[in-house]
Write a protein that holds these residues in place. Structure first.
Motif, PDB file in Angstrom:
ATOM      1  N   TRP A 203      41.656  40.935  42.185  1.00  0.00           N
ATOM      2  CA  TRP A 203      40.652  41.074  41.114  1.00  0.00           C
ATOM      3  C   TRP A 203      40.989  42.274  40.227  1.00  0.00           C
ATOM      4  N   THR A 204      41.291  43.398  40.847  1.00  0.00           N
ATOM      5  CA  THR A 204      41.578  44.625  40.088  1.00  0.00           C
ATOM      6  C   THR A 204      42.812  44.449  39.216  1.00  0.00           C
ATOM      7  N   ALA A 205      43.892  43.941  39.799  1.00  0.00           N
ATOM      8  CA  ALA A 205      45.143  43.783  39.051  1.00  0.00           C
ATOM      9  C   ALA A 205      44.983  42.797  37.897  1.00  0.00           C
ATOM     10  N   VAL A 206      44.328  41.687  38.144  1.00  0.00           N
ATOM     11  CA  VAL A 206      44.178  40.669  37.099  1.00  0.00           C
ATOM     12  C   VAL A 206      43.253  41.167  35.982  1.00  0.00           C
ATOM     13  N   LEU A 207      42.214  41.900  36.335  1.00  0.00           N
ATOM     14  CA  LEU A 207      41.344  42.483  35.299  1.00  0.00           C
ATOM     15  C   LEU A 207      42.095  43.526  34.472  1.00  0.00           C
ATOM     16  N   ILE A 208      42.898  44.372  35.136  1.00  0.00           N
ATOM     17  CA  ILE A 208      43.711  45.353  34.399  1.00  0.00           C
ATOM     18  C   ILE A 208      44.686  44.629  33.483  1.00  0.00           C
ATOM     19  N   GLU A 209      45.264  43.551  33.980  1.00  0.00           N
ATOM     20  CA  GLU A 209      46.183  42.761  33.160  1.00  0.00           C
ATOM     21  C   GLU A 209      45.480  42.215  31.922  1.00  0.00           C
ATOM     22  N   LEU A 210      44.296  41.659  32.078  1.00  0.00           N
ATOM     23  CA  LEU A 210      43.566  41.110  30.938  1.00  0.00           C
ATOM     24  C   LEU A 210      43.234  42.196  29.922  1.00  0.00           C
ATOM     25  N   VAL A 211      42.741  43.325  30.387  1.00  0.00           N
ATOM     26  CA  VAL A 211      42.435  44.433  29.479  1.00  0.00           C
ATOM     27  C   VAL A 211      43.712  44.905  28.775  1.00  0.00           C
ATOM     28  N   GLY A 212      44.802  45.010  29.534  1.00  0.00           N
ATOM     29  CA  GLY A 212      46.078  45.430  28.940  1.00  0.00           C
ATOM     30  C   GLY A 212      46.553  44.489  27.861  1.00  0.00           C
ATOM     31  N   VAL A 213      46.490  43.196  28.140  1.00  0.00           N
ATOM     32  CA  VAL A 213      46.918  42.202  27.148  1.00  0.00           C
ATOM     33  C   VAL A 213      46.051  42.296  25.897  1.00  0.00           C
ATOM     34  N   LEU A 214      44.755  42.423  26.077  1.00  0.00           N
ATOM     35  CA  LEU A 214      43.856  42.476  24.916  1.00  0.00           C
ATOM     36  C   LEU A 214      44.028  43.768  24.121  1.00  0.00           C
ATOM     37  N   VAL A 215      44.130  44.904  24.808  1.00  0.00           N
ATOM     38  CA  VAL A 215      44.265  46.189  24.107  1.00  0.00           C
ATOM     39  C   VAL A 215      45.638  46.307  23.451  1.00  0.00           C
ATOM     40  N   VAL A 216      46.702  46.110  24.220  1.00  0.00           N
ATOM     41  CA  VAL A 216      48.047  46.229  23.657  1.00  0.00           C
ATOM     42  C   VAL A 216      48.280  45.146  22.615  1.00  0.00           C
ATOM     43  N   GLY A 217      47.800  43.936  22.878  1.00  0.00           N
ATOM     44  CA  GLY A 217      47.941  42.861  21.902  1.00  0.00           C
ATOM     45  C   GLY A 217      47.260  43.195  20.587  1.00  0.00           C
ATOM     46  N   SER A 218      46.040  43.717  20.671  1.00  0.00           N
ATOM     47  CA  SER A 218      45.310  44.087  19.450  1.00  0.00           C
ATOM     48  C   SER A 218      45.992  45.242  18.720  1.00  0.00           C
ATOM     49  N   LEU A 219      46.388  46.269  19.456  1.00  0.00           N
ATOM     50  CA  LEU A 219      47.061  47.407  18.821  1.00  0.00           C
ATOM     51  C   LEU A 219      48.368  46.984  18.159  1.00  0.00           C
TER      52      LEU A 219
ATOM     53  N   VAL B  16      51.701  45.829  37.506  1.00  0.00           N
ATOM     54  CA  VAL B  16      50.444  45.073  37.567  1.00  0.00           C
ATOM     55  C   VAL B  16      50.714  43.646  38.050  1.00  0.00           C
ATOM     56  N   TYR B  17      51.779  43.016  37.539  1.00  0.00           N
ATOM     57  CA  TYR B  17      52.123  41.663  37.980  1.00  0.00           C
ATOM     58  C   TYR B  17      52.501  41.642  39.461  1.00  0.00           C
ATOM     59  N   ILE B  18      53.212  42.662  39.930  1.00  0.00           N
ATOM     60  CA  ILE B  18      53.563  42.755  41.353  1.00  0.00           C
ATOM     61  C   ILE B  18      52.298  42.835  42.199  1.00  0.00           C
ATOM     62  N   LEU B  19      51.375  43.710  41.810  1.00  0.00           N
ATOM     63  CA  LEU B  19      50.134  43.872  42.573  1.00  0.00           C
ATOM     64  C   LEU B  19      49.291  42.595  42.553  1.00  0.00           C
ATOM     65  N   ALA B  20      49.244  41.928  41.411  1.00  0.00           N
ATOM     66  CA  ALA B  20      48.498  40.672  41.330  1.00  0.00           C
ATOM     67  C   ALA B  20      49.126  39.615  42.242  1.00  0.00           C
ATOM     68  N   THR B  21      50.441  39.553  42.255  1.00  0.00           N
ATOM     69  CA  THR B  21      51.135  38.600  43.116  1.00  0.00           C
ATOM     70  C   THR B  21      50.805  38.852  44.577  1.00  0.00           C
TER      71      THR B  21
ATOM     72  N   GLY C  77      42.140  37.884  52.836  1.00  0.00           N
ATOM     73  CA  GLY C  77      41.292  38.971  53.300  1.00  0.00           C
ATOM     74  C   GLY C  77      40.625  39.696  52.149  1.00  0.00           C
ATOM     75  N   PRO C  78      39.611  40.481  52.483  1.00  0.00           N
ATOM     76  CA  PRO C  78      38.843  41.163  51.442  1.00  0.00           C
ATOM     77  C   PRO C  78      39.662  42.199  50.653  1.00  0.00           C
ATOM     78  N   ALA C  79      40.546  42.917  51.314  1.00  0.00           N
ATOM     79  CA  ALA C  79      41.347  43.929  50.603  1.00  0.00           C
ATOM     80  C   ALA C  79      42.294  43.264  49.606  1.00  0.00           C
ATOM     81  N   ALA C  80      42.910  42.159  50.013  1.00  0.00           N
ATOM     82  CA  ALA C  80      43.809  41.431  49.112  1.00  0.00           C
ATOM     83  C   ALA C  80      43.039  40.863  47.932  1.00  0.00           C
ATOM     84  N   ARG C  81      41.850  40.357  48.186  1.00  0.00           N
ATOM     85  CA  ARG C  81      41.026  39.804  47.105  1.00  0.00           C
ATOM     86  C   ARG C  81      40.631  40.906  46.113  1.00  0.00           C
ATOM     87  N   ARG C  82      40.246  42.080  46.621  1.00  0.00           N
ATOM     88  CA  ARG C  82      39.920  43.204  45.721  1.00  0.00           C
ATOM     89  C   ARG C  82      41.136  43.622  44.902  1.00  0.00           C
TER      90      ARG C  82
END
Length: 149
Positions: A85-101, A65-70, A77-82
């Motif tokens: 966005w996708t990688a950073v959102l997955i990262e945030l969800v991962g941190v919140l879910v794994v952190g909470s668990l 996920v960090y590689i893809l975000a980097t 370009g639009p593909a890089a921006r998408r």
């Protein structure tokens, strides 16, 4: 067919580019985390997989996920921006879910991952980093729309 090439601004950077100004520091931090999380997970998977396979696979996933975000943040370009966005959102969800668990069910993670305890082992940078990434993506996207007019 519309030309999707980012138009340069007066300073020569493409409109809405994320790899400018403070974005360069953000990309450098993401690159460091990509390298460290991937390397750590590689060693753990190769030498200690039997001890905590879920935790070590999650660390490997976070490295990807960090590689893809980097990559997404460093390119234009639009593909890089998408991708960013996708990688950073997955990262945030991962941190919140794994952190909470990991906080509420410590037995679920007998060994720490990058995202355990909301990234406490890394000075909570894994919790703050996606927030900064999302802010930067929002800001550069908004700036790009305003400058394009």
């Amino acid at each position: 067919m519309a030309d999707r090439t980012p138009r340069p601004t007066r300073d020569g950077d493409p409109v809405g580019a994320t790899a400018t100004g403070p974005g360069r520091v953000l990309i450098a931090i993401y690159a460091i985390f990509a390298l460290s999380a991937t390397a750590r997970a590689g060693v753990q998977l190769a030498t200690q997989f039997h001890q905590a396979p879920v935790a070590y696979l999650l660390s490997a996933f976070s490295g990807v996920v960090y590689i893809l975000a980097t990559i997404g943040l460093a390119r234009t370009g639009p593909a890089a921006r998408r991708l960013a966005w996708t990688a950073v959102l997955i990262e945030l969800v991962g941190v919140l879910v794994v952190g909470s668990l990991s906080v509420f069910d410590a037995t679920a993670f007998p060994r720490a991952t990058v995202w355990s305890g909301y990234g406490a082992g890394y000075g909570w940078v894994p919790l703050v980093l996606p927030l900064l990434g999302l802010f930067w993506l929002y800001r550069t996207g908004r700036t790009g729309r305003l400058k394009a007019r």
